[in-house]
Design a protein around this motif. Structure first.
Motif, mmCIF file in Angstrom:
data_model
loop_
_atom_site.group_PDB
_atom_site.id
_atom_site.type_symbol
_atom_site.label_atom_id
_atom_site.label_comp_id
_atom_site.label_asym_id
_atom_site.label_seq_id
_atom_site.Cartn_x
_atom_site.Cartn_y
_atom_site.Cartn_z
ATOM 1 N N UNK A 154 -0.074 -11.692 -6.954
ATOM 2 C CA UNK A 154 1.173 -11.396 -6.247
ATOM 3 C C UNK A 154 1.086 -10.137 -5.410
ATOM 4 N N UNK A 155 0.485 -9.090 -5.963
ATOM 5 C CA UNK A 155 0.336 -7.836 -5.233
ATOM 6 C C UNK A 155 -0.629 -8.018 -4.055
ATOM 7 N N UNK A 156 -1.701 -8.751 -4.320
ATOM 8 C CA UNK A 156 -2.690 -9.035 -3.274
ATOM 9 C C UNK A 156 -2.039 -9.809 -2.129
ATOM 10 N N UNK A 157 -1.176 -10.763 -2.472
ATOM 11 C CA UNK A 157 -0.484 -11.551 -1.438
ATOM 12 C C UNK A 157 0.342 -10.650 -0.523
ATOM 13 N N UNK A 158 1.007 -9.646 -1.093
ATOM 14 C CA UNK A 158 1.764 -8.706 -0.251
ATOM 15 C C UNK A 158 0.832 -7.920 0.663
ATOM 16 N N UNK A 159 -0.251 -7.404 0.116
ATOM 17 C CA UNK A 159 -1.181 -6.597 0.907
ATOM 18 C C UNK A 159 -1.796 -7.405 2.041
ATOM 19 N N UNK A 160 -2.124 -8.656 1.775
ATOM 20 C CA UNK A 160 -2.840 -9.475 2.769
ATOM 21 C C UNK A 160 -1.934 -10.424 3.555
ATOM 22 N N UNK A 161 -0.633 -10.281 3.425
ATOM 23 C CA UNK A 161 0.272 -11.170 4.147
ATOM 24 C C UNK A 161 0.242 -10.876 5.645
ATOM 25 N N UNK A 162 0.041 -11.914 6.434
ATOM 26 C CA UNK A 162 0.072 -11.752 7.889
ATOM 27 C C UNK A 162 1.513 -11.649 8.397
ATOM 28 N N UNK A 163 2.478 -11.896 7.519
ATOM 29 C CA UNK A 163 3.884 -11.775 7.915
ATOM 30 C C UNK A 163 4.287 -10.318 8.103
ATOM 31 N N UNK A 164 3.677 -9.410 7.360
ATOM 32 C CA UNK A 164 4.073 -8.013 7.422
ATOM 33 C C UNK A 164 3.311 -7.264 8.509
ATOM 34 N N UNK A 165 4.008 -6.319 9.155
ATOM 35 C CA UNK A 165 3.331 -5.454 10.117
ATOM 36 C C UNK A 165 3.677 -3.976 9.908
ATOM 37 N N UNK A 166 4.561 -3.698 8.936
ATOM 38 C CA UNK A 166 4.957 -2.315 8.669
ATOM 39 C C UNK A 166 4.905 -2.044 7.166
ATOM 40 N N UNK A 167 4.798 -0.760 6.839
ATOM 41 C CA UNK A 167 4.710 -0.362 5.426
ATOM 42 C C UNK A 167 5.308 1.029 5.243
ATOM 43 N N UNK A 168 5.830 1.249 4.059
ATOM 44 C CA UNK A 168 6.212 2.577 3.613
ATOM 45 C C UNK A 168 5.550 2.805 2.271
ATOM 46 N N UNK A 169 5.012 3.988 2.064
ATOM 47 C CA UNK A 169 4.295 4.290 0.826
ATOM 48 C C UNK A 169 5.001 5.422 0.100
ATOM 49 N N UNK A 170 5.369 5.158 -1.151
ATOM 50 C CA UNK A 170 5.942 6.191 -2.009
ATOM 51 C C UNK A 170 4.902 6.650 -3.012
ATOM 52 N N UNK A 171 4.865 7.945 -3.284
ATOM 53 C CA UNK A 171 3.890 8.504 -4.217
ATOM 54 C C UNK A 171 4.549 9.639 -4.979
#
Length: 195
Positions: A154-171
């Motif tokens: 499931x996590x891999x699917x999010x990372x490799x989804x061609x549907x997404x083009x933007x990201x926000x990273x919280x740390x």
């Protein structure tokens, strides 16, 4: 006629080879790739007590884009609104000692994206997703967390989804149960919108 065409093709190939060689000589040796000296390698293996929050976010984004690039996908661009939603969720999880996509008393991912203004405002289409993780010591380095996500379908699917083009990273430094521990909590919010 056939031998003349073959000879002409050989001349064209030879000219192309000389042109390519001249270009290589003019440009010089290739510079090291940005990722070789960039955030992936510089901060990817750092534990939370060895890294700033900003450097950790850059390493996570670099490592995710490296996974995408290796599979012919476009890099994800950092989006400030997704960044705020991801960072806010990270803080909420740590402050409430909860590890979930929606902790008690917190808005859903949809609500969080509405609150920061990522969704709304006349959008005609959108999609989004989220990954969360935490780890202590070496298990909490950006590289180890991204690898953990890549080993989960499931996590891999999010990372490799061609549907997404933007990201926000919280740390956030610390763990879910101890904010002063040598560990890290991470949230990635992925998105795509058409307005």
């Amino acid at each position: 006629m056939a031998s003349g065409a073959t000879y002409a093709r050989q001349i064209v190939r030879f000219a192309a080879l000389l042109g390519g060689l001249a270009l290589l000589i003019a440009v010089g040796p290739a510079a090291p790739s940005a990722s070789a000296a960039g955030p992936c390698n510089k901060w990817g293996d750092k534990e939370s007590n060895e890294i700033t929050n900003g450097h950790a976010r850059k390493a996570i984004l670099c490592l995710i884009n490296r996974e995408r690039h290796a599979r012919g996908l476009k890099d994800l661009r950092r989006d400030r609104k997704l960044q705020r939603a991801a960072q806010d969720h990270n803080h909420y999880m740590q402050n409430h000692r909860c590890f979930s996509h929606q902790c008690g008393g917190e808005a859903s991912l949809t609500g969080r994206l509405l609150r920061v203004g990522y969704l709304g405002g006349g959008l005609s289409a959108w999609t989004y997703g989220e990954n969360i993780a935490w780890g202590s010591g070496r298990a909490g380095t950006p590289r180890n967390i991204v690898q953990l996500w890549m080993n989960s379908s499931g996590h891999r699917a999010n990372i490799l989804s061609s549907r997404y083009d933007e990201i926000g990273v919280g740390y956030g430094k610390g763990t879910i149960t101890n904010k002063s521990a040598n560990g890290a909590v991470m949230t990635t919010d992925f998105g795509w919108t058409v307005g």
